[in-house]
Design a protein around this motif. Sequence first.
Motif, PDB file in Angstrom:
ATOM      1  N   ALA A 189      21.722  76.687  64.318  1.00  0.00           N
ATOM      2  CA  ALA A 189      22.211  75.523  65.060  1.00  0.00           C
ATOM      3  C   ALA A 189      22.301  75.838  66.549  1.00  0.00           C
ATOM      4  N   LYS A 190      22.529  74.795  67.324  1.00  0.00           N
ATOM      5  CA  LYS A 190      22.653  74.914  68.781  1.00  0.00           C
ATOM      6  C   LYS A 190      24.126  74.887  69.185  1.00  0.00           C
ATOM      7  N   PRO A 191      24.597  75.911  69.905  1.00  0.00           N
ATOM      8  CA  PRO A 191      25.972  75.850  70.418  1.00  0.00           C
ATOM      9  C   PRO A 191      26.069  74.799  71.524  1.00  0.00           C
ATOM     10  N   VAL A 192      27.075  73.967  71.445  1.00  0.00           N
ATOM     11  CA  VAL A 192      27.385  72.983  72.474  1.00  0.00           C
ATOM     12  C   VAL A 192      28.814  73.265  72.929  1.00  0.00           C
ATOM     13  N   PHE A 193      28.999  73.423  74.226  1.00  0.00           N
ATOM     14  CA  PHE A 193      30.305  73.848  74.721  1.00  0.00           C
ATOM     15  C   PHE A 193      31.131  72.685  75.249  1.00  0.00           C
ATOM     16  N   ALA A 194      32.452  72.836  75.135  1.00  0.00           N
ATOM     17  CA  ALA A 194      33.414  71.905  75.712  1.00  0.00           C
ATOM     18  C   ALA A 194      34.476  72.741  76.420  1.00  0.00           C
ATOM     19  N   ASP A 195      34.904  72.296  77.587  1.00  0.00           N
ATOM     20  CA  ASP A 195      35.778  73.106  78.436  1.00  0.00           C
ATOM     21  C   ASP A 195      37.180  73.244  77.843  1.00  0.00           C
ATOM     22  N   ILE A 196      37.937  74.162  78.412  1.00  0.00           N
ATOM     23  CA  ILE A 196      39.261  74.515  77.910  1.00  0.00           C
ATOM     24  C   ILE A 196      40.372  73.795  78.661  1.00  0.00           C
ATOM     25  N   ASP A 197      41.541  73.807  78.057  1.00  0.00           N
ATOM     26  CA  ASP A 197      42.760  73.393  78.731  1.00  0.00           C
ATOM     27  C   ASP A 197      43.146  74.489  79.719  1.00  0.00           C
ATOM     28  N   ALA A 198      43.506  74.120  80.930  1.00  0.00           N
ATOM     29  CA  ALA A 198      43.762  75.103  81.976  1.00  0.00           C
ATOM     30  C   ALA A 198      44.970  75.975  81.677  1.00  0.00           C
ATOM     31  N   ASP A 199      45.907  75.483  80.883  1.00  0.00           N
ATOM     32  CA  ASP A 199      47.132  76.230  80.630  1.00  0.00           C
ATOM     33  C   ASP A 199      47.036  77.140  79.413  1.00  0.00           C
ATOM     34  N   THR A 200      46.621  76.597  78.288  1.00  0.00           N
ATOM     35  CA  THR A 200      46.660  77.353  77.030  1.00  0.00           C
ATOM     36  C   THR A 200      45.364  78.064  76.694  1.00  0.00           C
ATOM     37  N   PHE A 201      44.276  77.761  77.386  1.00  0.00           N
ATOM     38  CA  PHE A 201      42.937  78.297  77.123  1.00  0.00           C
ATOM     39  C   PHE A 201      42.302  77.715  75.864  1.00  0.00           C
ATOM     40  N   SER A 202      42.972  76.827  75.155  1.00  0.00           N
ATOM     41  CA  SER A 202      42.388  76.188  73.980  1.00  0.00           C
ATOM     42  C   SER A 202      41.331  75.175  74.406  1.00  0.00           C
ATOM     43  N   MET A 203      40.304  74.994  73.590  1.00  0.00           N
ATOM     44  CA  MET A 203      39.305  73.970  73.864  1.00  0.00           C
ATOM     45  C   MET A 203      39.975  72.604  73.936  1.00  0.00           C
ATOM     46  N   ASN A 204      39.667  71.865  74.970  1.00  0.00           N
ATOM     47  CA  ASN A 204      40.259  70.547  75.162  1.00  0.00           C
ATOM     48  C   ASN A 204      39.741  69.583  74.093  1.00  0.00           C
ATOM     49  N   PRO A 205      40.617  68.999  73.274  1.00  0.00           N
ATOM     50  CA  PRO A 205      40.150  68.120  72.186  1.00  0.00           C
ATOM     51  C   PRO A 205      39.371  66.907  72.675  1.00  0.00           C
ATOM     52  N   GLU A 206      39.784  66.343  73.805  1.00  0.00           N
ATOM     53  CA  GLU A 206      39.067  65.178  74.334  1.00  0.00           C
ATOM     54  C   GLU A 206      37.669  65.576  74.806  1.00  0.00           C
ATOM     55  N   ALA A 207      37.554  66.751  75.433  1.00  0.00           N
ATOM     56  CA  ALA A 207      36.243  67.235  75.858  1.00  0.00           C
ATOM     57  C   ALA A 207      35.351  67.503  74.653  1.00  0.00           C
ATOM     58  N   ALA A 208      35.946  68.040  73.594  1.00  0.00           N
ATOM     59  CA  ALA A 208      35.174  68.292  72.376  1.00  0.00           C
ATOM     60  C   ALA A 208      34.692  66.989  71.764  1.00  0.00           C
ATOM     61  N   ALA A 209      35.562  65.994  71.716  1.00  0.00           N
ATOM     62  CA  ALA A 209      35.179  64.694  71.147  1.00  0.00           C
ATOM     63  C   ALA A 209      34.057  64.050  71.951  1.00  0.00           C
ATOM     64  N   ALA A 210      34.107  64.230  73.276  1.00  0.00           N
ATOM     65  CA  ALA A 210      33.083  63.636  74.141  1.00  0.00           C
ATOM     66  C   ALA A 210      31.729  64.302  73.962  1.00  0.00           C
ATOM     67  N   ALA A 211      31.720  65.531  73.441  1.00  0.00           N
ATOM     68  CA  ALA A 211      30.466  66.270  73.268  1.00  0.00           C
ATOM     69  C   ALA A 211      29.775  65.980  71.943  1.00  0.00           C
ATOM     70  N   VAL A 212      30.403  65.201  71.077  1.00  0.00           N
ATOM     71  CA  VAL A 212      29.832  64.901  69.757  1.00  0.00           C
ATOM     72  C   VAL A 212      28.597  64.017  69.903  1.00  0.00           C
ATOM     73  N   THR A 213      27.542  64.369  69.163  1.00  0.00           N
ATOM     74  CA  THR A 213      26.339  63.549  69.079  1.00  0.00           C
ATOM     75  C   THR A 213      25.989  63.344  67.613  1.00  0.00           C
ATOM     76  N   SER A 214      24.903  62.650  67.374  1.00  0.00           N
ATOM     77  CA  SER A 214      24.466  62.429  65.991  1.00  0.00           C
ATOM     78  C   SER A 214      24.030  63.725  65.321  1.00  0.00           C
ATOM     79  N   ARG A 215      23.801  64.773  66.117  1.00  0.00           N
ATOM     80  CA  ARG A 215      23.357  66.055  65.570  1.00  0.00           C
ATOM     81  C   ARG A 215      24.524  67.026  65.322  1.00  0.00           C
ATOM     82  N   THR A 216      25.730  66.646  65.750  1.00  0.00           N
ATOM     83  CA  THR A 216      26.881  67.536  65.597  1.00  0.00           C
ATOM     84  C   THR A 216      27.251  67.679  64.122  1.00  0.00           C
ATOM     85  N   LYS A 217      27.359  68.925  63.676  1.00  0.00           N
ATOM     86  CA  LYS A 217      27.628  69.204  62.267  1.00  0.00           C
ATOM     87  C   LYS A 217      29.030  69.783  62.040  1.00  0.00           C
ATOM     88  N   ALA A 218      29.583  70.427  63.071  1.00  0.00           N
ATOM     89  CA  ALA A 218      30.903  71.049  62.922  1.00  0.00           C
ATOM     90  C   ALA A 218      31.487  71.317  64.313  1.00  0.00           C
TER      91      ALA A 218
END
Length: 369
Positions: free
Chosen positions: A98-127
């Motif tokens: 598969a192809k890695p697709v990145f989404a940026d982190i929260d500046a405070d906790t370093f966790s992947m930003n959920p809204e950024a992750a949701a925005a990166a979803v396409t019809s090819r996103t599997k997980a």
Amino acid sequence: MPVPLLDLKAQHARIRDEVANAIMKVVDDQNFILGTQVGDFEKDVATLSHTKHAIGCANGSDALLIALRALDVGAGHEVITTPFTFFATAGMTHNSGAKPVFADIDADTFSMNPEAAAAAVTSRTKAVIPVDLFGQMSPIERYVKAIDLPIIEDAAQSIGARRRVDGEWTMAGERAMIGTFSFFPSKNLGGYGDGGMIVTQSDDLAMKLRRLRTHGAIKTYVHEVVGFNSRLDTLQAAVLAAKLPYLAGWSAARRTHAAYYDAAFADLSDIRTPAIDSANESIYNQYTIRTERRDALQAHLKANEIGTAIYYPIPLHLQECFAYLGYKPGAFPESERASKEVLSLPVYPELTQSQQDETIDAVRSFFGR
């Protein structure tokens, strides 16, 4: 007095007899492959993580790859994850086809930003693979709510961590479709070599995961799929089972050290101490500060024989091997900024008061305090 970033010899000295006895039991039994200790330890991890199933494997990287395969991730698919983490998260995505697709982190906790992750979803996103970085859980419930896709929680650094969700404690690995752990020696629960574990609530996925770790076969010499040779070694399971009763105490000691650092650095405007989400109880796999003068501070601490590390100096989207993805500098500003500012200080459980004071004094002296 030198202060190491991690002192596994100090830990081993306190538990040597218990670990040695566990190892010798395996040696005496001569049952090195999927011995009874593996199954027993799997049950212990399932109990700890509040999951129905736990499946041991060779290492944390394999745990991710096998999880992806169990979800039928492969060529033509995309997997969303963070660029600010250890290489394996994206590397195993690549190795799955598969192809890695990145989404940026929260500046405070370093966790992947959920809204950024949701925005990166396409019809090819599997997980989607959020990472519990430095010992605190990602907001798993927010990914589950925002993204109607399988979530693999990369909990390599967070075994035993927990998060309040809807007023109840949720353990690392509990809420995602699949959770993965690493028992690399430097982890809070580390083996005497490599080891990994996969957890899930799904009976069907558990069967797939068990099949995939043993060449695609549950019954010997009957291969339903092409899998991997990725079993948790019985010797490692024995070591880890002997260490598991100490895990909660070790993590509590790390929290005590972290609180002491927080108080000591509270008046230093040049430093940002770790931001722990109010819903989280971190296990502090790392105590990671941020400062714009990171490299000079690290050099100063090295000169004072204080161990440090940079996790991680190059975000994944800027690694040479991922140039084919087409990302350029500036694509993920929070991850890029963090890679220039983070520095991890000693926080291991056996760290003495004098060692921690020496570390604090060295940091404060660098800033003229």
